[in-house]
Design a protein around this motif. Structure first.
Motif, PDB file in Angstrom:
ATOM      1  N   GLN A 281       0.817  -1.216   0.000  1.00  0.00           N
ATOM      2  CA  GLN A 281       0.000   0.000   0.000  1.00  0.00           C
ATOM      3  C   GLN A 281       0.852   1.268   0.000  1.00  0.00           C
ATOM      4  O   GLN A 281       0.506   2.259  -0.651  1.00  0.00           O
ATOM      5  CB  GLN A 281      -0.924   0.008   1.211  1.00  0.00           C
ATOM      6  N   GLN A 285       0.440   4.207  -2.708  1.00  0.00           N
ATOM      7  CA  GLN A 285      -0.027   5.530  -2.305  1.00  0.00           C
ATOM      8  C   GLN A 285       0.993   6.622  -2.599  1.00  0.00           C
ATOM      9  O   GLN A 285       0.628   7.722  -3.022  1.00  0.00           O
ATOM     10  CB  GLN A 285      -0.382   5.520  -0.819  1.00  0.00           C
ATOM     11  N   ASP A 288       1.728   6.094  -6.826  1.00  0.00           N
ATOM     12  CA  ASP A 288       0.664   5.718  -7.758  1.00  0.00           C
ATOM     13  C   ASP A 288       1.086   4.535  -8.619  1.00  0.00           C
ATOM     14  O   ASP A 288       0.771   4.461  -9.811  1.00  0.00           O
ATOM     15  CB  ASP A 288       0.289   6.927  -8.639  1.00  0.00           C
TER      16      ASP A 288
END
Length: 314
Positions: A281, A285, A288
């Motif tokens: 993640q 984040q 991208d």
């Protein structure tokens, strides 16, 4: 077409390897001025990539190239988990010591960024979490993993002392076309080679160990994302976020290849992680970045590459 200014000059340490060659071609195509350091001067050099005969331990070559570059991508590793399992000093002599020499040179050039390729598959050991984030405790089971943890520690000390941005990437099990075959390293490549040769393969344990596999193009795109953010620093996992057992992997390979893989099972080794699936993640984040190649698709592409290579050699 290459751009010959320092802001676009990238040095790839270990750039003749599996990951380095794929990255050098991608960066060349994006207009970077790519310089590869390699002990293997017989490598098939991609057009538009400058190759220098010498490894990271070549201090004269390092001193000449670093001041002219914007970023160094450190992918060089002279060991594998099985190679250093009985000779832990190999990690210190072949990997850690040369990297410390590199840091001494980078101290003189704080404007040069360093991206270090660590190992998300070995530094965490056997974590309790289903998905392992970058903040998880580092408890390697192998000397190879311990060497990666030690290298990360030195890099973080260097960053705190110098203020220079350091990026540490922890990829899971990387595979894909172009991957060479090494003893005890790269299970997808190994399984496919045994399938191609119609030879039996040894699996350590009962095949229930779970791994996180990532296709080479997705690793390259992640490095490219990081290069595009000049202010980036920190530690980032690279993986699929999905676990597959070795038995699952065998089944997928048999379906893709439309054949049966002969396997025999041996006792579990203490250096083998039982389960590792990476949480990506943070990478998604911050940059991208998204995974684009499924395991089945990646295995199919790798199998087609192996078959084509065999046909070309016959």
């Amino acid at each position: 077409m290459s751009v010959s200014n320092n802001s676009r000059r990238i040095v790839l340490l270990g750039g003749a390897g599996f990951m380095g060659r794929a990255l050098s071609i991608r960066l060349r195509d994006r207009g970077y001025d790519v310089h590869v350091l390699t002990r293997s001067i017989t490598m098939n050099t991609p057009d538009g990539v400058t190759v220098h005969g010498g490894g990271i331990e070549n201090s004269e070559l390092i001193r000449r190239l670093i001041p002219q570059s914007s970023t160094v991508v450190h992918m060089a590793s002279a060991t594998t988990p099985s190679l250093s399992s009985k000779s832990p000093s190999l990690e210190a002599n072949l990997n850690i010591a040369p990297m410390l020499g590199l840091l001494e040179e980078l101290q003189q050039h704080p404007q040069v960024r360093l991206i270090y390729i660590s190992s998300g598959g070995t530094v965490y050991g056997n974590p309790k979490q289903e998905l392992v984030s970058e903040s998880a405790e580092l408890k390697p089971l192998s000397f190879y993993g311990a060497g990666k943890v030690a290298a990360e520690g030195f890099l973080q000390c260097f960053q705190r002392a110098s203020g220079s941005p350091i990026i540490i990437l922890r990829p899971s099990n990387v595979y894909g076309p172009g991957q060479p075959r090494y003893q005890g390293f790269g299970v997808i490549r190994t399984m496919l080679q045994h399938m191609l040769d119609h030879s039996p393969m040894t699996i350590w344990g009962d095949g229930s160990v779970i791994r996180d596999f990532i296709y080479i193009d997705d690793v390259v795109s992640a490095i490219e994302c990081v290069l595009g953010d000049k202010d980036a620093s920190g530690i980032f996992n690279l993986g699929s976020g999905v676990g597959h057992s070795l038995n699952d992997l065998k089944n997928i390979i048999e379906e893709v290849c439309a054949d049966t893989l002969s396997v025999h099972y041996e006792s579990t080794r203490t250096i083998d992680v039982q389960r590792i699936v990476l949480d990506t993640q943070k990478m998604q984040q911050c940059f991208d970045w998204t995974l684009t190649t499924s395991l089945r698709e990646g295995i199919k592409k790798t199998w087609e590459w192996l078959c084509l290579r065999k046909h070309q050699r016959n």
